[in-house]
Design a protein around this motif. Structure first.
Motif, PDB file in Angstrom:
ATOM      1  N   LEU A  16      59.090  35.667  29.475  1.00  0.00           N
ATOM      2  CA  LEU A  16      58.017  35.092  28.682  1.00  0.00           C
ATOM      3  C   LEU A  16      58.634  34.362  27.503  1.00  0.00           C
ATOM      4  O   LEU A  16      59.448  34.922  26.778  1.00  0.00           O
ATOM      5  CB  LEU A  16      57.076  36.201  28.201  1.00  0.00           C
ATOM      6  CG  LEU A  16      55.862  35.781  27.405  1.00  0.00           C
ATOM      7  CD1 LEU A  16      54.917  34.987  28.283  1.00  0.00           C
ATOM      8  CD2 LEU A  16      55.155  37.002  26.862  1.00  0.00           C
ATOM      9  N   ILE A  26      60.462  39.784  31.801  1.00  0.00           N
ATOM     10  CA  ILE A  26      59.419  40.491  32.541  1.00  0.00           C
ATOM     11  C   ILE A  26      60.107  41.059  33.771  1.00  0.00           C
ATOM     12  O   ILE A  26      60.596  40.307  34.618  1.00  0.00           O
ATOM     13  CB  ILE A  26      58.271  39.539  32.930  1.00  0.00           C
ATOM     14  CG1 ILE A  26      57.635  38.949  31.684  1.00  0.00           C
ATOM     15  CG2 ILE A  26      57.245  40.265  33.786  1.00  0.00           C
ATOM     16  CD1 ILE A  26      56.589  37.896  31.978  1.00  0.00           C
ATOM     17  N   TYR A  30      55.678  41.139  39.825  1.00  0.00           N
ATOM     18  CA  TYR A  30      55.761  39.917  40.622  1.00  0.00           C
ATOM     19  C   TYR A  30      56.638  40.167  41.833  1.00  0.00           C
ATOM     20  O   TYR A  30      57.423  41.106  41.864  1.00  0.00           O
ATOM     21  CB  TYR A  30      56.300  38.743  39.813  1.00  0.00           C
ATOM     22  CG  TYR A  30      57.684  38.957  39.253  1.00  0.00           C
ATOM     23  CD1 TYR A  30      58.802  38.607  39.993  1.00  0.00           C
ATOM     24  CD2 TYR A  30      57.890  39.512  37.994  1.00  0.00           C
ATOM     25  CE1 TYR A  30      60.085  38.790  39.492  1.00  0.00           C
ATOM     26  CE2 TYR A  30      59.153  39.703  37.486  1.00  0.00           C
ATOM     27  CZ  TYR A  30      60.244  39.346  38.239  1.00  0.00           C
ATOM     28  OH  TYR A  30      61.503  39.535  37.748  1.00  0.00           O
ATOM     29  N   PHE A  42      52.189  37.002  41.325  1.00  0.00           N
ATOM     30  CA  PHE A  42      52.069  37.917  40.192  1.00  0.00           C
ATOM     31  C   PHE A  42      50.935  38.896  40.460  1.00  0.00           C
ATOM     32  O   PHE A  42      49.875  38.506  40.958  1.00  0.00           O
ATOM     33  CB  PHE A  42      51.783  37.153  38.895  1.00  0.00           C
ATOM     34  CG  PHE A  42      52.959  36.388  38.382  1.00  0.00           C
ATOM     35  CD1 PHE A  42      53.896  37.005  37.574  1.00  0.00           C
ATOM     36  CD2 PHE A  42      53.141  35.063  38.721  1.00  0.00           C
ATOM     37  CE1 PHE A  42      54.995  36.301  37.101  1.00  0.00           C
ATOM     38  CE2 PHE A  42      54.231  34.357  38.254  1.00  0.00           C
ATOM     39  CZ  PHE A  42      55.161  34.976  37.443  1.00  0.00           C
ATOM     40  N   PRO A  46      50.442  36.935  33.470  1.00  0.00           N
ATOM     41  CA  PRO A  46      51.177  37.016  32.207  1.00  0.00           C
ATOM     42  C   PRO A  46      50.650  35.945  31.244  1.00  0.00           C
ATOM     43  O   PRO A  46      50.381  34.823  31.649  1.00  0.00           O
ATOM     44  CB  PRO A  46      52.629  36.756  32.597  1.00  0.00           C
ATOM     45  CG  PRO A  46      52.560  36.040  33.901  1.00  0.00           C
ATOM     46  CD  PRO A  46      51.262  36.404  34.544  1.00  0.00           C
ATOM     47  N   LEU A  50      56.190  30.691  30.831  1.00  0.00           N
ATOM     48  CA  LEU A  50      57.184  31.474  31.552  1.00  0.00           C
ATOM     49  C   LEU A  50      58.421  30.643  31.841  1.00  0.00           C
ATOM     50  O   LEU A  50      58.342  29.442  32.054  1.00  0.00           O
ATOM     51  CB  LEU A  50      56.610  31.969  32.884  1.00  0.00           C
ATOM     52  CG  LEU A  50      55.420  32.907  32.813  1.00  0.00           C
ATOM     53  CD1 LEU A  50      54.926  33.212  34.214  1.00  0.00           C
ATOM     54  CD2 LEU A  50      55.771  34.179  32.080  1.00  0.00           C
TER      55      LEU A  50
END
Length: 108
Positions: A16, A26, A30, A42, A46, A50
């Motif tokens: 992120l 992260i 996913y 995912f 989120p 990304l």
């Protein structure tokens, strides 16, 4: 994902991107569906931008390159050889361009 193919066992890292440019990894939530047109799924959405990093492309051996792409490379090499002593610039053969277009998804 825009560039493929991706091996089914490829490693994908997702981070992120914060407003100040720092990243927060992260580590779960996913999974990757590899193949010619890979998809990153995912389990939850989120929030924010990304950064997704993965390895794509064909391997270095001839058996991993599709047969029609191998023929296109040979066709192009033959065209370049034929034009080696010519004052005219060698252009890509139409058949080679059609074959390459099948594998193109993004422009770099």
């Amino acid at each position: 994902m825009p560039i493929g193919p991706v091996a089914a066992d490829a490693v994908v890292t997702v981070a992120l991107v914060e407003m100040d440019g720092t990243t927060t990894p992260i580590t779960n939530g996913y999974w990757l569906e590899g193949g010619r047109y890979p998809v990153l799924h995912f389990t939850s959405t989120p929030g924010g931008r990304l950064r997704i990093t993965y390895t794509a492309g064909y391997g270095a051996t001839a058996d991993t390159i599709p047969a029609d792409m191998s023929m296109a490379i040979c066709d192009l090499a033959a065209r370049l050889y034929d034009y080696r002593a010519s004052d005219k610039a060698a252009t890509m053969p139409a058949a080679t361009a059609r074959i390459c277009a099948r594998y193109r998804r993004v422009k770099v």
